[in-house]
Write an enzyme that holds these catalytic residues in place. Structure first.
Site, PDB file in Angstrom:
ATOM      1  N   SER A 102       9.675 -79.435  54.435  1.00 50.78           N
ATOM      2  CA  SER A 102       8.340 -78.964  54.068  1.00 50.78           C
ATOM      3  C   SER A 102       8.188 -78.645  52.588  1.00 50.78           C
ATOM      4  O   SER A 102       7.058 -78.484  52.116  1.00 50.78           O
ATOM      5  CB  SER A 102       7.986 -77.714  54.887  1.00 50.78           C
ATOM      6  OG  SER A 102       7.896 -78.036  56.255  1.00 50.78           O
ATOM      7  N   GLU A 316      -2.982 -73.137  55.453  1.00 51.29           N
ATOM      8  CA  GLU A 316      -1.877 -73.709  56.228  1.00 51.29           C
ATOM      9  C   GLU A 316      -1.730 -73.080  57.607  1.00 51.29           C
ATOM     10  O   GLU A 316      -1.561 -71.867  57.738  1.00 51.29           O
ATOM     11  CB  GLU A 316      -0.551 -73.519  55.481  1.00 51.29           C
ATOM     12  CG  GLU A 316       0.628 -74.135  56.237  1.00 51.29           C
ATOM     13  CD  GLU A 316       1.981 -73.543  55.871  1.00 51.29           C
ATOM     14  OE1 GLU A 316       2.992 -74.195  56.191  1.00 51.29           O
ATOM     15  OE2 GLU A 316       2.038 -72.441  55.282  1.00 51.29           O
ATOM     16  N   ASP A 321       4.801 -75.700  63.165  1.00 52.15           N
ATOM     17  CA  ASP A 321       6.160 -76.153  62.861  1.00 52.15           C
ATOM     18  C   ASP A 321       7.205 -75.271  63.531  1.00 52.15           C
ATOM     19  O   ASP A 321       8.165 -75.758  64.129  1.00 52.15           O
ATOM     20  CB  ASP A 321       6.335 -76.123  61.346  1.00 52.15           C
ATOM     21  CG  ASP A 321       7.735 -76.479  60.890  1.00 52.15           C
ATOM     22  OD1 ASP A 321       8.087 -77.667  60.937  1.00 52.15           O
ATOM     23  OD2 ASP A 321       8.480 -75.563  60.478  1.00 52.15           O
TER      24      ASP A 321
END
EC number: 3.1.3.1
Length: 515
Positions: A102, A316, A321
């Site tokens: 990431s 975000e 994730d």
């Protein structure tokens, strides 16, 4: 409650009629034809929604979950991002990694250059964890380009504000794990490298809105946390003794009540840190004390949009994730649905006439679903099949690797003996790992607003901020921004681009004559 289809092939009676599908297709066609007039306005505002780990399979499964949460079978539902008129694919590899992380990806879609895995805001000439490779290899982000152009800028995340995705917007760091100086090796500190939390306040000191988690990295080591005073794991970590929150010059809040009671018209700079590290999963958060992602996005836009020069917002959904890494598909998909709520809310607060909104992911995961499940089957439910190898049931959702690998008496676990719809159920995985991994396939890029049509086809991930900067006439793409109408709102095309458009139009005309 999720809808569970008990009868094979159950679906609405109207879908038996060809007219239903033909009419739906015609409505879609009419909408598509309206895109002939491309939006070439100058983008006053830019919003990037980043679903961390939100691969295409996650988007599809989140769509079904959203529909099932609304009492439908789910497959026919539409996410807010799926209503955007333009869709592209992004190649996510890092310069030194086929399957990315990431940090390297964030450097690509924020700074416009591909980079090595684990590094933030530096070019591929920088080497992970080697402090002396930082200087001279720094690259700047679109958030900085927007700030230098006079726009207000903001960061909203469900992770800590110094996690990989937000960090690339302001930091130049050869190691994504250097959250505070406590996590840095002594030679890096002595070598002059700065931890990420410190860079948040020093590199671009006038960021207007910063909302997320990460309190403990801002306070001196062992200083008790305001919300969890008796838990040492949540205490401050900074060895330099600095209290970065105290140094912040604007408003500071740490709970939902204080956030939502603010008057946005009187706040120009806001720091909100709602957890010591990452925010809680949306399914688990205390709705009285911790704001949702969509609530944070709404407050951020209310503050940012006051600037007559417009704004840039990075938002975000970071814990999609984390859910996947833990093999907890239910947590991940509910995070994705919450991000979609935020996208819808942002859409109601802005206009596609002057706001370019892009929704994408940094990478995908080893997540998928299949097993010939019936229409309306709970997205977390069982396949109607039994394995023809071990004669046991299995869920539609599965991971290629991760912590869900489990053997009982030398055989695969029988999932019918456990609660596979539990919030924290770890779906079965093919390869045993303590944490599931990213995957390497392309991810979707959804876009709407000015110049959104420039996101089309298959692109390198670092192309994204260049398009957004071009749309807003910031950064290096400003030559095309000569005033042409409406007080300069619509940028004139450069001669080169005008020529390309003319050539494309001629080609289309020629093709039509052949039909």
């Amino acid at each position: 409650m999720l809808v569970s289809c008990q009868v094979k092939g159950t679906f609405p009676e109207k879908e038996k009629e060809p007219k239903f599908w033909n009419d739906w297709a015609q409505r879609t066609l009419t909408k598509a034809l309206s895109l002939e007039s491309l939006n070439k306005n100058k983008a006053q505002n830019l919003i990037l929604f980043l679903g961390d780990g939100m691969g295409v399979a996650t988007v599809t499964a989140a769509r079904i979950l959203k529909g099932q949460l609304n009492g439908q079978s789910g497959e026919e539902e539409q996410l807010e991002m799926e209503k955007f008129p333009f869709v592209a694919l992004s190649k996510t590899y890092n310069t030194n990694a086929q399957v990315p992380d990431s940090a390297g990806t964030a450097t690509a879609y924020l700074c416009g250059v591909k980079a090595n895995e684990g590094t933030l805001g530096v070019s591929a000439a920088a080497v992970r964890s080697q402090c002396n490779t930082t200087q001279g290899n720094e690259v700047t982000s679109i958030l900085k380009w927007a700030k230098e152009a006079g726009k207000s800028v903001g960061i909203v995340t469900t992770t800590r504000v110094n996690h990989a995705t937000p960090s690339a917007a302001y930091a130049h760091c050869v190691d994504r794990d250097w959250y505070s100086d406590n996590e840095m090796p002594a030679d890096a500190v002595q070598g002059g490298c700065k931890d990420i939390a410190r860079q948040l306040f020093e590199n671009i000191p006038d960021i207007n809105v910063i909302l997320g988690g990460g309190r403990k990295y801002m306070f001196p080591k062992n200083m008790s946390d305001v919300e969890y005073p008796g838990q040492t794991k949540h205490s401050g970590t900074r060895r330099d003794g600095r209290n970065l929150v105290q140094e912040w010059k604007g408003h500071y809040v740490w709970n939902k009540k204080d956030l939502l009671s603010l008057n946005p018209t009187k706040v120009d700079y806001l720091l909100g840190l709602f957890e010591p590290a990452d925010l809680m999963y949306d399914l688990e958060r205390d709705k009285e004390t911790e704001p949702s992602f969509s609530e944070m996005v709404e407050v951020a836009i209310k503050i940012l949009r006051k600037n007559p020069n417009g704004f840039y917002l990075l938002a975000e959904g970071g814990r999609i994730d984390h859910g996947h890494h833990e093999g907890k598909a239910k947590q991940a998909l509910h995070e994705a649905v919450e991000m979609d709520r935020a996208i819808g809310r942002a859409g109601l607060m802005t206009s596609a006439l002057d706001t370019m909104t892009v929704v994408t992911a940094d990478h995908s995961h080893m997540f998928n679903f299949g097993g010939y499940t019936y229409r309306g089957n709970s997205i977390f439910g069982l396949s109607p099949l039994m394995s023809d190898v071990d004669q046991k049931p299995f869920t539609g959702i599965a991971y290629g690797n991760g912590p869900g690998f489990k053997v009982v008496n030398g055989l695969r676990e029988n999932v019918s003996t456990v609660n596979y719809e539990d919030n924290n159920y770890m779906a079965q995985a093919a390869v045993p790992l303590s944490a599931e991994t990213h995957s390497g396939e392309d991810v979707a890029v959804f876009s709407k607003g000015p110049m959104a049509h420039l996101l089309h086809g298959v692109h390198e991930q670092n192309y994204i901020p260049h398009v957004m900067a071009y749309a807003a006439c910031i950064g290096q793409n400003r030559a095309h921004c000569r005033s042409s109408s409406a007080g300069g709102r619509a940028p004139a095309l450069s001669p080169a681009l005008t020529g390309l458009v003319a050539m494309a139009a001629a080609a289309v005309a020629a093709r039509l004559q052949m039909l």
